[in-house]
Design a protein around this motif. Structure first.
Motif, PDB file in Angstrom:
ATOM      1  N   ARG A  72       8.183   4.845  -6.340  1.00 31.90           N
ATOM      2  CA  ARG A  72       8.816   3.519  -5.963  1.00 31.90           C
ATOM      3  C   ARG A  72       8.662   2.515  -7.041  1.00 31.90           C
ATOM      4  NH1 ARG A  72      11.038   6.486  -3.545  1.00 31.90           N
ATOM      5  NH2 ARG A  72      11.479   6.649  -1.617  1.00 31.90           N
ATOM      6  N   MET A  73       7.683   2.581  -7.814  1.00 26.70           N
ATOM      7  CA  MET A  73       7.847   1.542  -8.889  1.00 26.70           C
ATOM      8  C   MET A  73       7.255   2.276 -10.172  1.00 26.70           C
ATOM      9  SD  MET A  73       5.297  -1.832  -8.932  1.00 26.70           S
ATOM     10  CE  MET A  73       3.952  -1.540 -10.036  1.00 26.70           C
ATOM     11  N   GLY A  74       7.922   2.067 -11.181  1.00 30.46           N
ATOM     12  CA  GLY A  74       7.507   2.461 -12.558  1.00 30.46           C
ATOM     13  C   GLY A  74       6.582   1.680 -13.190  1.00 30.46           C
ATOM     14  N   SER A  75       6.693   1.830 -14.689  1.00 27.68           N
ATOM     15  CA  SER A  75       5.803   1.099 -15.520  1.00 27.68           C
ATOM     16  C   SER A  75       6.299  -0.172 -15.947  1.00 27.68           C
ATOM     17  CB  SER A  75       5.240   1.928 -16.788  1.00 27.68           C
ATOM     18  OG  SER A  75       6.538   2.043 -17.467  1.00 27.68           O
ATOM     19  N   GLN A  77       0.668  -1.086  -0.116  1.00 29.37           N
ATOM     20  CA  GLN A  77      -0.120   0.016  -0.068  1.00 29.37           C
ATOM     21  C   GLN A  77       0.923   1.254  -0.058  1.00 29.37           C
ATOM     22  OE1 GLN A  77      -2.335  -0.779   3.521  1.00 29.37           O
ATOM     23  NE2 GLN A  77      -4.141  -1.575   2.241  1.00 29.37           N
ATOM     24  N   LYS A  78       2.118   1.184   0.445  1.00 33.28           N
ATOM     25  CA  LYS A  78       3.013   2.330   0.540  1.00 33.28           C
ATOM     26  C   LYS A  78       4.028   2.643  -0.705  1.00 33.28           C
ATOM     27  CE  LYS A  78       3.286   1.774   5.684  1.00 33.28           C
ATOM     28  NZ  LYS A  78       4.163   1.210   6.717  1.00 33.28           N
ATOM     29  N   THR A  79       3.750   1.602  -1.473  1.00 26.82           N
ATOM     30  CA  THR A  79       4.326   1.607  -2.643  1.00 26.82           C
ATOM     31  C   THR A  79       3.778   2.539  -3.915  1.00 26.82           C
ATOM     32  OG1 THR A  79       5.024  -0.504  -2.724  1.00 26.82           O
ATOM     33  CG2 THR A  79       5.378   0.272  -4.963  1.00 26.82           C
ATOM     34  N   SER A  80       4.549   3.572  -4.101  1.00 29.82           N
ATOM     35  CA  SER A  80       3.766   4.601  -4.968  1.00 29.82           C
ATOM     36  C   SER A  80       4.417   4.635  -6.293  1.00 29.82           C
ATOM     37  CB  SER A  80       4.392   6.066  -4.765  1.00 29.82           C
ATOM     38  OG  SER A  80       5.869   6.218  -4.365  1.00 29.82           O
ATOM     39  N   ILE A  81       3.250   4.555  -7.419  1.00 34.03           N
ATOM     40  CA  ILE A  81       3.545   4.300  -8.889  1.00 34.03           C
ATOM     41  C   ILE A  81       3.460   5.576  -9.590  1.00 34.03           C
ATOM     42  CG2 ILE A  81       2.423   3.004 -10.736  1.00 34.03           C
ATOM     43  CD1 ILE A  81       1.104   1.237  -8.527  1.00 34.03           C
ATOM     44  N   GLY A  82       4.563   5.441 -10.633  1.00 38.56           N
ATOM     45  CA  GLY A  82       4.484   6.704 -11.615  1.00 38.56           C
ATOM     46  C   GLY A  82       5.828   7.028 -12.055  1.00 38.56           C
ATOM     47  N   ASP A  83       5.911   8.267 -12.630  1.00 35.62           N
ATOM     48  CA  ASP A  83       7.014   8.673 -13.511  1.00 35.62           C
ATOM     49  C   ASP A  83       8.181   8.580 -12.256  1.00 35.62           C
ATOM     50  OD1 ASP A  83       9.052   9.965 -14.627  1.00 35.62           O
ATOM     51  OD2 ASP A  83       7.616  11.440 -15.602  1.00 35.62           O
ATOM     52  N   PRO A  84       9.311   7.497 -12.896  1.00 37.40           N
ATOM     53  CA  PRO A  84      10.371   7.286 -11.990  1.00 37.40           C
ATOM     54  C   PRO A  84      11.101   8.691 -11.773  1.00 37.40           C
ATOM     55  CG  PRO A  84      10.590   6.263 -14.225  1.00 37.40           C
ATOM     56  CD  PRO A  84       9.121   6.919 -14.120  1.00 37.40           C
ATOM     57  N   GLU A  95      -3.652   4.983  -8.173  1.00 36.21           N
ATOM     58  CA  GLU A  95      -3.250   6.112  -8.593  1.00 36.21           C
ATOM     59  C   GLU A  95      -1.845   6.179  -9.100  1.00 36.21           C
ATOM     60  OE1 GLU A  95      -3.149   8.522  -5.087  1.00 36.21           O
ATOM     61  OE2 GLU A  95      -5.573   8.341  -4.683  1.00 36.21           O
ATOM     62  N   VAL A  96      -1.388   7.277 -10.224  1.00 34.40           N
ATOM     63  CA  VAL A  96      -0.380   7.419 -10.654  1.00 34.40           C
ATOM     64  C   VAL A  96       0.221   8.642 -10.481  1.00 34.40           C
ATOM     65  CG1 VAL A  96       0.749   7.430 -12.846  1.00 34.40           C
ATOM     66  CG2 VAL A  96      -0.820   5.705 -12.576  1.00 34.40           C
ATOM     67  N   MET A  97       1.405   8.730 -10.256  1.00 34.05           N
ATOM     68  CA  MET A  97       2.064  10.169 -10.041  1.00 34.05           C
ATOM     69  C   MET A  97       2.724  10.658 -11.098  1.00 34.05           C
ATOM     70  SD  MET A  97       3.743   9.506  -5.964  1.00 34.05           S
ATOM     71  CE  MET A  97       4.557  11.187  -6.031  1.00 34.05           C
ATOM     72  N   GLY A  98       2.617  11.755 -11.418  1.00 33.28           N
ATOM     73  CA  GLY A  98       3.380  12.519 -12.671  1.00 33.28           C
ATOM     74  C   GLY A  98       3.228  11.995 -14.013  1.00 33.28           C
ATOM     75  N   ALA A  99       2.317  11.239 -14.295  1.00 28.02           N
ATOM     76  CA  ALA A  99       1.985  10.611 -15.716  1.00 28.02           C
ATOM     77  C   ALA A  99       0.405  10.241 -15.655  1.00 28.02           C
ATOM     78  CB  ALA A  99       2.818   9.498 -15.915  1.00 28.02           C
TER      79      ALA A  99
END
Length: 683
Positions: free
Chosen positions: A332-335, A319-326, A367-371
């Motif tokens: 913490r995780m890209g695509s 749950q603490k793993t943020s996904i998005g533009d590296p 959720e996705v950060m920055g993309a």
């Protein structure tokens, strides 16, 4: 639009048409046209064999090792430029570090292997085999570089490491390579290869690159070539079974994705360091490279009474793993690498949903950060639970190549190994336990189905490289579903590209071929003491015959006093009944020490130091009254590079020490290693 080019036959060229449009995995924007269509694959392979091969084979292992080291140093200096390109593959900074600098580390590791090889273009394998009564006919083995080319067909997940971990080995062996990375991420491989070619560190023809589909490249392989394939087992097996690969005995190494497993030991309780280590390790394996690793943990096997606690702890971390533009702080995780991979992953997740429960993750809601989620190849980590792994067996058949794993309970450690082995062969398994006996039990039970097993506990966790990280000096591969191949493996990996050949002849002949003194070969007496000769002057087989010495009781008593070695056989003649000795016997180390006093020239000269002894044997007892002499022979010479401008130019010389008695029988044998100065200090 930009062309992602190929490097073949000494030129950067574009393929015909458009086989693929490479896209940024984060934003979906176009990067360039990828194609290798229209290239003459037969000519490309022939170029490697006729141009790259001869250039590499002229070099010794020492020179090839120094070449790899120089290349690694060069790439490290310019490493930052590769990270921006790597972000476009969907990789985070840490993911890119593993791919980019892990690849460079592989070059360094293989360069260091030169110390295990002779100063020759070929390898002398093992020791001689006596083949005749009087020793005038012996056998040996040498291994020479294969006269073909290595064709590396690599997966999309590690565009840099995947290339460098393979070419480091074949280049060290003296074999050229043609690299065909996945077309989806070949733009990053192309970036690195451009810098390699521009450096001019490798001889021309040693490395060629195909960035497109490469269809037809295997039509032209022949005897002496080596094909390595990394990817799906189904595709690899189809290629391996091509008729001309079988007919021409082309070496084929298959490293396939597998259903790797990590086991929590039955001794580990919540609150123990090993429990936290396990949860952290599994979470990292799910999310690193967005789960796109052939070594990722796909099955999480835990004691049935701990599965709820593990599930809760693991979900908390996911749950603490943020996904998005590296590129963004906090991600913490890209695509995944491409939208194609997203589609394939979704299909396999749907298959697993038919037989097991999703306990975390939703591909449609995260959720996705920055993309923008719909523009990039983003997915959510997905955690399954399968409480009946012996009846719901899709988990042992279907691999989701992404951030997906399944929790599975077990009743006892034997059952845990049985469940792990139901994957039908994997690249790696691991067990986290505080009890080394349990670690041993699991390893012995599971090793036949896994190429590597990591046993982790609180003592090793801090420095551990992790479940998913194969290391250059250890083999990487696995049985069954994993393909049955081997990559890397240190010296073993280099030998994979060499042809072993048995040689037979007189010891003088075999000495000349191997450039290593063989027992029974001629020992011409040196005109000048060997310690008075520089590295370049010494000749293999040249020998110093020393004066002789008669061993006395006083010698033995003095050595016992000086060394403190008062073993009964050396000092008490009344205690020898029932032993193999006829009387007080000289210490083996006295014999060797006395031999040194006999063969050493004490004056200052080219010999800088003696730094070790190999293969020391005491073959016959030496009693008071026996006379010994020494045959001191140049056994082997190994060149050594200067570490700095001010370093002394030198090489390593191995000397054979043969101590014999008045009957001419050997009483002791050893190889001493010395560092000897060269004549030309500018080298």
């Amino acid at each position: 639009m930009q062309q992602i080019q190929n490097y073949v036959q000494g030129e950067w060229v574009s393929g015909q048409g458009e086989e693929l449009i490479a896209r940024d995995a984060i934003h979906g924007t176009e990067i360039g046209i990828v194609s290798s269509a229209g290239l003459d694959y037969e000519a490309i392979l022939d170029y490697g064999r006729k141009v790259g091969g001869p250039a590499l084979r002229k070099m010794t292992f020492q020179e090839r090792g120094r070449m790899l080291k120089a290349l690694a140093l060069h790439l490290v200096k310019i490493k930052d430029q590769f990270y921006e390109t790597s972000f476009k593959t969907g990789a985070t900074k840490i993911d890119s570090w593993v791919d980019i600098e892990g690849g460079f580390g592989n070059l360094f590791a293989n360069a260091s292997l030169r110390r295990q090889f002779p100063d020759l273009p070929y390898y002398v394998d093992g020791s001689h085999a006596p083949l005749s009564k009087n020793g005038t006919f012996i056998g040996h083995h040498i291994m020479v570089p294969k006269r073909g080319v290595a064709i590396h067909i690599n997966a999309f997940n590690f565009p840099v490491w995947g290339m460098l971990e393979k070419i480091a080995v074949n280049l060290m062996a003296g074999v050229p390579a043609v690299v065909k990375p996945s077309e989806y991420t070949s733009f990053l491989t192309e970036h690195v290869v451009r810098e390699i070619i521009a450096s001019k560190i490798l001889p021309e023809g040693a490395l060629q690159l195909l960035t497109g589909l490469g269809r037809g490249i295997l039509d032209h392989v022949t005897t002496g070539d080596t094909v390595t394939f990394t990817g799906s087992a189904a595709t690899g097996k189809k290629l391996q079974a091509l008729p001309h690969i079988i007919d021409r005995s082309v070496t084929f190494n298959l490293e396939a994705d597998s259903l790797n497993a990590s086991v929590l030991g039955p001794d580990v309780e919540p609150g123990m360091p090993e429990f936290d280590i396990f949860v952290k390790e599994v979470q990292r394996e799910i999310t690193t490279k967005a789960g796109q690793k052939c070594t990722a943990v796909r099955r999480i096997i835990v004691p049935e009474d701990k599965i709820d606690a593990v599930q809760e702890a693991l979900i908390s971390r996911l749950q603490k793993t943020s996904i998005g533009d590296p590129r963004m702080e906090g991600v913490r995780m890209g695509s995944l690498a491409s939208s194609i991979q997203v589609e394939r992953l979704a299909e396999n997740i749907a298959r697993l949903k038919n037989s097991q429960e999703v306990v975390y993750g939703d591909l449609r809601d995260f959720e996705v950060m920055g993309a923008q989620r719909d523009k990039g190849a983003f997915v959510s980590p997905t955690l399954f639970r399968n409480d009946n792994p012996f009846s719901n067996t899709d988990v042992h058949e279907v691999e989701c190549f992404g951030p997906v794993s399944t929790l599975i309970p077990y009743k006892g450690l034997a059952e845990a190994a049985e469940i792990a082995n139901m994957g039908k062969g994997s690249l790696v398994s691991s067990i986290i336990t505080a009890d080394d006996k349990l670690g041993r039990e699991y390893v012995v039970e599971a090793a036949h189905m896994h190429g590597r097993i990591m046993v982790l506990n609180a003592k090793s966790a801090k420095e551990s490289t992790g479940h998913g990280s194969p290391m250059p000096l250890l083999t990487h591969g696995g049985p069954g579903r994993a393909g049955g191949g081997e990559e890397m493996g240190g010296k073993r990996g280099v030998l994979h590209y060499l042809q072993r050949t048995a040689i037979q002849g007189h010891p003088d002949t075999i000495t000349e071929i191997t450039q290593v003194y063989q027992p029974g070969a001629s020992r011409p007496e040196a005109e000048k003491h060997l310690f008075r000769q520089h590295f370049e002057e010494l000749k293999v087989g040249e020998t110093v015959y020393t004066h002789r010495h008669t061993v006395t009781d006083a010698d033995i008593a003095s050595f016992a006093q000086v060394s403190g070695d008062n073993f009964y056989a050396h000092v008490d003649a009344t205690s020898l009944e029932g032993t193999i000795f006829e009387g007080k016997v000289a210490h083996g180390y006295y014999v060797l020490s006395k031999a040194a006093g006999m063969f050493v020239d004490p004056r200052k000269g080219p010999v800088l130091l003696n730094y070790g002894i190999d293969e020391c044997r005491f073959t016959k007892p030496v009693y008071p009254g026996m006379t010994i002499g020494v045959k001191f022979t140049v056994k082997e010479k190994i060149d050594q590079e200067k570490r700095s401008k001010d370093d002394i130019a030198k090489g390593i010389v191995k000397f054979n020490v043969d101590v014999y008695d008045e009957e001419g029988e050997t009483v002791a044998l050893a190889t001493i290693l010395t560092m000897v100065k060269k004549m030309d200090q500018s080298v």
